[in-house]
Design an enzyme around this catalytic site. Structure first.
Site, mmCIF file in Angstrom:
data_model
loop_
_atom_site.group_PDB
_atom_site.id
_atom_site.type_symbol
_atom_site.label_atom_id
_atom_site.label_comp_id
_atom_site.label_asym_id
_atom_site.label_seq_id
_atom_site.Cartn_x
_atom_site.Cartn_y
_atom_site.Cartn_z
ATOM 1 C CD1 TRP A 67 -3.998 -50.918 18.112
ATOM 2 C CD2 TRP A 67 -2.315 -51.828 19.247
ATOM 3 N NE1 TRP A 67 -3.199 -49.924 18.531
ATOM 4 C CE2 TRP A 67 -2.164 -50.443 19.249
ATOM 5 C CE3 TRP A 67 -1.379 -52.636 19.916
ATOM 6 C CZ2 TRP A 67 -1.099 -49.818 19.896
ATOM 7 C CZ3 TRP A 67 -0.335 -52.018 20.546
ATOM 8 C CH2 TRP A 67 -0.203 -50.621 20.522
ATOM 9 C CD GLU A 107 0.001 -54.017 27.108
ATOM 10 O OE1 GLU A 107 0.824 -54.892 27.403
ATOM 11 O OE2 GLU A 107 -0.012 -53.449 26.014
ATOM 12 C CG ASP A 133 1.075 -58.865 23.904
ATOM 13 O OD1 ASP A 133 -0.162 -58.962 23.868
ATOM 14 O OD2 ASP A 133 1.678 -57.811 24.211
HETATM 15 C C1 CS2 Z 1 3.091 -54.434 24.641
HETATM 16 C C2 CS2 Z 1 3.481 -52.985 24.603
HETATM 17 O O1 CS2 Z 1 4.827 -54.810 26.193
HETATM 18 C C3 CS2 Z 1 3.734 -55.163 25.806
HETATM 19 O O2 CS2 Z 1 3.178 -56.123 26.269
HETATM 20 O O3 CS2 Z 1 1.754 -54.714 24.563
HETATM 21 O O4 CS2 Z 1 4.444 -52.900 23.605
HETATM 22 C C4 CS2 Z 1 2.404 -51.954 24.329
HETATM 23 O O5 CS2 Z 1 1.807 -52.185 23.111
HETATM 24 C C5 CS2 Z 1 2.940 -50.561 24.431
HETATM 25 O O6 CS2 Z 1 3.465 -50.367 25.709
HETATM 26 C C6 CS2 Z 1 1.878 -49.503 24.129
HETATM 27 O O7 CS2 Z 1 2.261 -48.265 24.554
HETATM 28 MG MG MG Z 2 1.196 -56.359 25.804
#
Ligand code: CS2
Ligand code: MG
Length: 405
Positions: A405, A264, A212
């Site tokens: 981000w 997401e 990620d």
């Molecule tokens: C992340 C998450 O799981 C993921 O792929 O990108 O940690 C995300 O940053 C958080 O859910 C934000 O609330």
């Molecule tokens: Mg993510």
């Protein structure tokens, strides 16, 4: 089956969750997840002040009509606060329909397309070696797909790498204000190739590897990263760049065969329509809680299926077990399901609030055949974990510029 009451809870067993309970006149109730990390109270107010009064007396069976009423009917479409609120209502109504029909939700969607749900787990560490140690432990536990994230040498904090901090609030410090992180693309590139070169060598070719980027790269930098990682054969590279301009993913596509995943933060199909239609990505990572519930996810999933894009729902710790259950039903059904992100639910506090019986075996998740979503919410336990204000971190470049981000 008229709606009698809509209750909203904001509780904090280690991190904040917004939970909805819809109670019908018959006494049958359903639960939904409306958690929007760092903006929880906005969704709670949307639900309590603006949505709940409109639902009393409506037929809980009219899921589609209620969805359209809340989406089209209010003039202000889309948006994360609005769509998280709609999502929770939608999940709770599917839960009720399943309970009334005495069938699990996946049966209402059209039945199972597979026996279980493939998961990817997280290996995150303070450096490459500790990340890979964690990955080896996950392999021993039976996981077949692992996301590798390592802190970046020379940068203070890297998002998603908790280090010795066990609690989300510990990471944020005593001041409930957004923590700040620093980003350097140059320092990241030095770390990331090493992580995957060593990772592939150590874990062998039978384990799927994922990564990620949290949107920290520009499209041309993402293209470079995709090319650099091709020898290590990733299952997908997630959130390489921001895609507010959906055409920008063409730049990445032109240069690399590394599969791409995104979604997401998406709220509706409109956020990813071009990405999917033009086959600019391979996996769509929307979450039931943020993309309009089971109804919203079904629309995105079916559209993606037409364009050879698979689903890979978001599964971070800020999504409650209710959202995970919604994903389980969608994933068991969807012909184009790819993989589910999974961080586990090993927080004791959280498990007193949400009772669920997910099982994980050999990197696959299963649910028993319970009516509805198969998850319950304990109001009394929730009252012991009151809301605590918290924020997601903000990212800055080394010169102080606010970054993606
Ligand atoms: C992340 C998450 O799981 C993921 O792929 O990108 O940690 C995300 O940053 C958080 O859910 C934000 O609330
Ligand atoms: Mg993510």
């Amino acid at each position: 089956m008229n709606i009698k009451q809509v209750k909203v809870f904001v509780s904090s067993p280690g991190r904040n969750f917004v939970t909805v309970k819809i109670i019908t006149e018959s006494g049958i109730y359903g639960v939904g997840d409306a958690t929007l990390n760092g903006r929880e109270m906005a969704v709670a107010a949307m639900l309590e002040e603006h949505i709940a009064p409109c639902l009393i007396g409506r037929n809980a069976h009219d899921i589609e009509d209620i969805w359209q009423y809340l989406y089209k009917g209010v003039y202000w479409r889309r948006g994360p606060v609005n769509m998280a609120a709609i999502a929770a209502i939608d999940m709770a109504l599917w839960d009720i329909k399943g309970k009334v029909a005495n069938l699990p939700v996946y049966q209402l969607l059209g039945g199972k397309s597979r026996k279980g749900v493939n998961l990817y787990a997280h290996a995150s560490g303070e450096d490459v070696d500790s990340t890979l140690e964690k990955a080896q432990e996950l392999v021993k536990k039976g996981f077949k797909a692992i996301r590798l994230q390592s802190a970046i040498p020379g940068l203070s904090v890297t998002y998603g790498v908790l280090g010795d901090k066990k609690d989300y609030f510990e990471l944020q410090g005593s001041r409930p204000l957004p923590p700040e992180e620093t980003w350097s693309t140059a320092k990241y590139f030095d770390m990331v190739e090493n992580l995957f070169a060593k990772g592939r060598e150590l874990l062998g070719n039978d384990i799927h590897l994922l990564h990620d980027v949290h949107s920290r790269l520009t499209p041309i930098e993402s293209a470079r990263l995709g090319k650099l990682l091709e020898p290590y054969n990733l299952l997908f590279l997630e959130d390489a760049s921001i895609a507010e301009n959906q055409n920008s993913y063409d730049v990445i596509r032109q240069h690399t065969t590394t599969p791409l995943a995104i979604g997401e933060t998406y709220n509706t199909l409109w956020d990813c329509k071009n990405l999917i239609e033009e086959q600019r990505v391979d996996y769509i990572r929307a979450a039931a809680t943020h993309a309009g519930g089971i109804t919203g996810m079904r629309r995105i999933g079916d559209f993606a299926n037409v364009h050879n894009v698979k689903t890979a729902p978001h599964g971070a710790p800020d999504l409650s077990p209710i959202c995970f259950a919604a994903h389980m039903h969608l994933n068991l059904h969807a012909p184009n399901f790819g993989i589910q992100e999974f961080v586990g639910f090993d927080n004791a506090g959280l498990n007193t609030l949400f009772s669920h019986d997910f099982t994980v075996e050999n990197g696959m998740a299963f649910i028993p055949d319970k009516p509805g979503l198969g998850v319950d919410f304990n109001e009394e336990a929730a009252s012991k974990y009151p809301y605590k204000r918290s924020y997601l971190p903000v990212s800055r470049l080394e010169d102080g510029t606010v970054w993606n981000w």
